[in-house]
Design a protein around this motif. Structure first.
Motif, PDB file in Angstrom:
ATOM      1  N   PHE A 187       0.832  -1.197   0.000  1.00 32.01           N
ATOM      2  CA  PHE A 187       0.000   0.000   0.000  1.00 32.01           C
ATOM      3  C   PHE A 187       0.870   1.251   0.000  1.00 32.01           C
ATOM      4  N   ALA A 188       1.931   1.275   0.818  1.00 29.51           N
ATOM      5  CA  ALA A 188       2.798   2.440   0.891  1.00 29.51           C
ATOM      6  C   ALA A 188       3.479   2.716  -0.441  1.00 29.51           C
ATOM      7  N   ALA A 189       3.833   1.653  -1.179  1.00 31.78           N
ATOM      8  CA  ALA A 189       4.545   1.824  -2.444  1.00 31.78           C
ATOM      9  C   ALA A 189       3.650   2.389  -3.537  1.00 31.78           C
ATOM     10  N   ASP A 190       2.357   2.035  -3.535  1.00 33.04           N
ATOM     11  CA  ASP A 190       1.477   2.477  -4.620  1.00 33.04           C
ATOM     12  C   ASP A 190       0.044   2.640  -4.120  1.00 33.04           C
ATOM     13  N   PRO A 191      -0.206   3.659  -3.302  1.00 35.57           N
ATOM     14  CA  PRO A 191      -1.571   3.831  -2.799  1.00 35.57           C
ATOM     15  C   PRO A 191      -2.573   4.160  -3.900  1.00 35.57           C
ATOM     16  N   ALA A 192      -2.118   4.793  -4.977  1.00 37.61           N
ATOM     17  CA  ALA A 192      -3.029   5.143  -6.067  1.00 37.61           C
ATOM     18  C   ALA A 192      -3.687   3.892  -6.649  1.00 37.61           C
ATOM     19  N   ALA A 193      -2.909   2.805  -6.768  1.00 36.64           N
ATOM     20  CA  ALA A 193      -3.482   1.555  -7.285  1.00 36.64           C
ATOM     21  C   ALA A 193      -4.522   1.015  -6.307  1.00 36.64           C
ATOM     22  N   PHE A 194      -4.273   1.158  -5.011  1.00 40.07           N
ATOM     23  CA  PHE A 194      -5.243   0.715  -4.009  1.00 40.07           C
ATOM     24  C   PHE A 194      -6.534   1.507  -4.135  1.00 40.07           C
ATOM     25  N   TYR A 195      -6.423   2.824  -4.314  1.00 37.73           N
ATOM     26  CA  TYR A 195      -7.624   3.657  -4.434  1.00 37.73           C
ATOM     27  C   TYR A 195      -8.416   3.296  -5.687  1.00 37.73           C
ATOM     28  N   ARG A 196      -7.713   3.002  -6.770  1.00 36.38           N
ATOM     29  CA  ARG A 196      -8.423   2.602  -8.003  1.00 36.38           C
ATOM     30  C   ARG A 196      -9.229   1.339  -7.757  1.00 36.38           C
ATOM     31  N   GLY A 197      -8.645   0.381  -7.051  1.00 36.97           N
ATOM     32  CA  GLY A 197      -9.372  -0.841  -6.742  1.00 36.97           C
ATOM     33  C   GLY A 197     -10.540  -0.588  -5.811  1.00 36.97           C
ATOM     34  N   ALA A 198     -10.348   0.301  -4.811  1.00 33.15           N
ATOM     35  CA  ALA A 198     -11.420   0.600  -3.858  1.00 33.15           C
ATOM     36  C   ALA A 198     -12.599   1.277  -4.536  1.00 33.15           C
ATOM     37  N   ARG A 199     -12.330   2.077  -5.562  1.00 32.58           N
ATOM     38  CA  ARG A 199     -13.413   2.798  -6.243  1.00 32.58           C
ATOM     39  C   ARG A 199     -14.353   1.870  -7.001  1.00 32.58           C
ATOM     40  N   THR A 200     -13.923   0.647  -7.269  1.00 33.72           N
ATOM     41  CA  THR A 200     -14.786  -0.266  -8.022  1.00 33.72           C
ATOM     42  C   THR A 200     -16.025  -0.653  -7.223  1.00 33.72           C
ATOM     43  N   THR A 201     -16.004  -0.444  -5.902  1.00 37.18           N
ATOM     44  CA  THR A 201     -17.166  -0.772  -5.067  1.00 37.18           C
ATOM     45  C   THR A 201     -18.103   0.416  -4.901  1.00 37.18           C
ATOM     46  N   GLY A 202     -17.718   1.587  -5.448  1.00 36.97           N
ATOM     47  CA  GLY A 202     -18.522   2.787  -5.277  1.00 36.97           C
ATOM     48  C   GLY A 202     -17.760   3.846  -4.506  1.00 36.97           C
ATOM     49  N   PRO A 203     -18.454   4.843  -3.956  1.00 33.85           N
ATOM     50  CA  PRO A 203     -17.769   5.937  -3.250  1.00 33.85           C
ATOM     51  C   PRO A 203     -17.225   5.550  -1.883  1.00 33.85           C
ATOM     52  N   THR A 204     -17.583   4.373  -1.386  1.00 37.23           N
ATOM     53  CA  THR A 204     -17.033   3.872  -0.127  1.00 37.23           C
ATOM     54  C   THR A 204     -16.597   2.427  -0.321  1.00 37.23           C
ATOM     55  N   ALA A 205     -15.640   1.992   0.493  1.00 32.85           N
ATOM     56  CA  ALA A 205     -15.123   0.627   0.359  1.00 32.85           C
ATOM     57  C   ALA A 205     -14.690   0.101   1.714  1.00 32.85           C
ATOM     58  N   PRO A 206     -14.924  -1.189   1.998  1.00 37.67           N
ATOM     59  CA  PRO A 206     -14.434  -1.776   3.251  1.00 37.67           C
ATOM     60  C   PRO A 206     -12.922  -1.955   3.199  1.00 37.67           C
ATOM     61  N   VAL A 207     -12.243  -1.615   4.290  1.00 36.19           N
ATOM     62  CA  VAL A 207     -10.784  -1.722   4.349  1.00 36.19           C
ATOM     63  C   VAL A 207     -10.384  -2.239   5.724  1.00 36.19           C
ATOM     64  N   GLU A 208      -9.097  -2.557   5.848  1.00 41.61           N
ATOM     65  CA  GLU A 208      -8.507  -2.950   7.127  1.00 41.61           C
ATOM     66  C   GLU A 208      -7.331  -2.018   7.389  1.00 41.61           C
ATOM     67  N   LEU A 209      -7.405  -1.224   8.455  1.00 42.41           N
ATOM     68  CA  LEU A 209      -6.379  -0.239   8.759  1.00 42.41           C
ATOM     69  C   LEU A 209      -5.150  -0.868   9.406  1.00 42.41           C
ATOM     70  N   ALA A 210      -5.365  -1.902  10.169  1.00 39.42           N
ATOM     71  CA  ALA A 210      -4.332  -2.691  10.836  1.00 39.42           C
ATOM     72  C   ALA A 210      -4.935  -4.077  11.002  1.00 39.42           C
ATOM     73  N   PRO A 211      -4.146  -5.078  11.345  1.00 37.56           N
ATOM     74  CA  PRO A 211      -4.720  -6.417  11.489  1.00 37.56           C
ATOM     75  C   PRO A 211      -5.943  -6.424  12.407  1.00 37.56           C
ATOM     76  N   GLY A 212      -7.096  -6.797  11.846  1.00 34.49           N
ATOM     77  CA  GLY A 212      -8.325  -6.897  12.612  1.00 34.49           C
ATOM     78  C   GLY A 212      -9.062  -5.597  12.853  1.00 34.49           C
ATOM     79  N   VAL A 213      -8.585  -4.485  12.290  1.00 34.16           N
ATOM     80  CA  VAL A 213      -9.229  -3.176  12.484  1.00 34.16           C
ATOM     81  C   VAL A 213     -10.011  -2.821  11.228  1.00 34.16           C
ATOM     82  N   ARG A 214     -11.326  -3.034  11.274  1.00 29.21           N
ATOM     83  CA  ARG A 214     -12.185  -2.783  10.127  1.00 29.21           C
ATOM     84  C   ARG A 214     -12.598  -1.306  10.070  1.00 29.21           C
ATOM     85  N   ALA A 215     -12.751  -0.812   8.846  1.00 31.88           N
ATOM     86  CA  ALA A 215     -13.242   0.547   8.645  1.00 31.88           C
ATOM     87  C   ALA A 215     -13.813   0.637   7.235  1.00 31.88           C
ATOM     88  N   THR A 216     -14.480   1.746   6.964  1.00 31.74           N
ATOM     89  CA  THR A 216     -14.964   2.046   5.620  1.00 31.74           C
ATOM     90  C   THR A 216     -14.192   3.247   5.107  1.00 31.74           C
TER      91      THR A 216
END
Length: 431
Positions: free
Chosen positions: A6-35
């Motif tokens: 993620f640190a090396a290429d966050p733009a690619a992560f954001y492109r993938g997250a956008r495929t779900t719409g304006p919000t996307a489920p993510v994990e901020l740290a192991p076991g830490v869920r967020a949108t």
């Protein structure tokens, strides 16, 4: 969002997250869920939606029920603190008012002087060598010097604050780092209550809002957090762009310093705090077909929102509609000061070392992992060795404001052997 990929290429992560719409489920740290909020419109909807979304982390379900352990590396960045960042309504207005009123007492001319003298002190240390890491030897240290000046912090406390704040942002033994930060700030607050001076900490203690010791500590946490880590990332990001991007490098070699343009570009495409502005729905909300459950954290991706393909205007020069400073009632109260510090720091370096170049190809620069910031790990450069220039100590002009307010903090003489700031630099370099 916590690994090196993620640190090396966050733009690619954001492109993938956008495929779900304006919000996307993510994990901020192991076991830490967020949108993660990835669209510009959705970000504004959350940032301005005070009736629907709260900044108070005491709503956080997974932390309250133990799903997220208290020692999780992201908890110190997200947990409740009694300060303006994590409050709503009248309490937020009271706490933020103390901040804005105190910062308003720092005159821009005085602040510019702090930055210029601190920058010269740092540049003098590496200019004769012909090489430097502009992150560790410049961008990372300069905001700490300015913070210590503005907040009247003795050097021996400043060293502990550096260690504590760095640990929180990096998520390295974050619980211990948070404890170190809190105990050190209590020492500073106790000192300033006994002997107030012409500094931001003292002005906060004397403000009509009557901040308690606990509120003072956590107000200083948010001010130091916003004024050091993001500031160093903005300085380093601007320098990286100016030294590597042909859109700016051409003007640079021709004698022009398009610093403001480069800072605009960084704030749009690589904002120093890339993902933060955490909110919690007060009730279950359906937004664009997605269920946002009450008490589940919404992390606004300022970086993804700024680069939303739905934005039709790609002209960033002079365009300040980005969300790098957030928006709504919790927008950054010190954005003009932050921009002044960054622009002066970059201008001063390029003025002193005009032939500076990156020591490695820009694609080989490494980024520090972490879900919240966009931070280089190092910024190595080379340049023709330059002598240390002799400079007289500048005099502080007398202004009408100076007659009615406490005198602004006087910056120490650069390179004075007994200066606490010189000791801080020596510690930073391991000397």
């Amino acid at each position: 969002m916590y690994g090196p990929e993620f640190a090396a290429d966050p733009a690619a992560f954001y492109r993938g997250a956008r495929t779900t719409g304006p919000t996307a489920p993510v994990e901020l740290a192991p076991g830490v869920r967020a949108t993660l909020v990835t669209s510009y419109d959705a970000a504004l909807h959350v940032l301005r939606g005070t009736e629907t979304f709260s900044k108070d982390p005491r709503h956080w379900n997974d932390l309250n029920d133990g799903t997220v352990p208290r020692d999780s590396p992201v908890v110190p960045m997200m947990m409740y603190r009694p300060n303006a960042l994590f409050s709503d309504g009248e309490e937020h207005r009271r706490l933020r008012g103390a901040i804005t009123d105190s910062l308003a007492r720092v005159e821009p001319h005085t602040l510019r002087g702090y930055v210029e003298r601190s920058a010269d002190t740092l540049i003098d240390r590496f200019a004769p060598t012909g090489e430097a890491d502009l992150l560790g030897e410049y961008a990372q240290v300069l905001p700490l010097l300015v913070f210590n000046h503005l907040f009247g912090c003795p050097a021996e406390l400043g060293l502990k604050l550096v260690e504590g704040m760095s640990g929180i942002f990096d998520g390295v033994d974050a619980e211990r780092a948070d404890e170190l930060l809190s105990t050190t700030l209590l020492e500073l607050v106790t000192l300033k209550r006994k002997k107030p001076g012409p500094d931001v900490t003292s002005w906060l203690t004397l403000h009509p809002a009557q901040l308690t010791d606990e509120e003072m500590i956590h107000t200083l946490v948010v001010l130091m957090g916003a004024g050091t880590e993001p500031q160093q990332n903005l300085i380093a990001g601007g320098l990286r762009l100016l030294l590597s991007d042909d859109r700016f490098a051409g003007d640079l070699s021709g004698g022009s310093l398009p610093v403001e343009d480069a800072l605009d570009e960084v704030l749009w495409t690589d904002p120093p705090m890339a993902n933060y502005a955490v909110h919690y729905p007060k009730r279950d909300v359906v937004y664009e077909g997605a269920l946002l459950k009450a008490g589940d954290p919404l992390v606004v991706s300022l970086a993804a929102a700024n680069t939303d393909p739905a934005l039709t205007n790609d002209q960033r020069k002079g365009n300040r509609a980005h969300l790098a400073w957030s928006a709504g009632p919790h927008n950054c109260p010190a954005r003009s000061e932050a921009r002044l510090i960054a622009s002066v720091a970059v201008e001063k370096l390029l003025d002193r070392l005009p032939d500076i170049e990156l020591a490695v190809p820009v694609g080989e620069l490494e980024w520090r992992p972490g879900p919240f910031h966009r931070a280089l790990a190092a910024l190595p450069v080379t340049f023709p060795p330059a002598p240390v220039a002799a400079r007289p100590r500048p005099r502080r002009p007398i202004t009408p404001q100076a007659r009615t307010r406490p005198a602004p903090i006087e910056a120490p003489t650069p390179n004075h052997p007994t200066s606490p700031w010189t000791r801080l630099l020596s510690w930073w370099r391991g000397e």
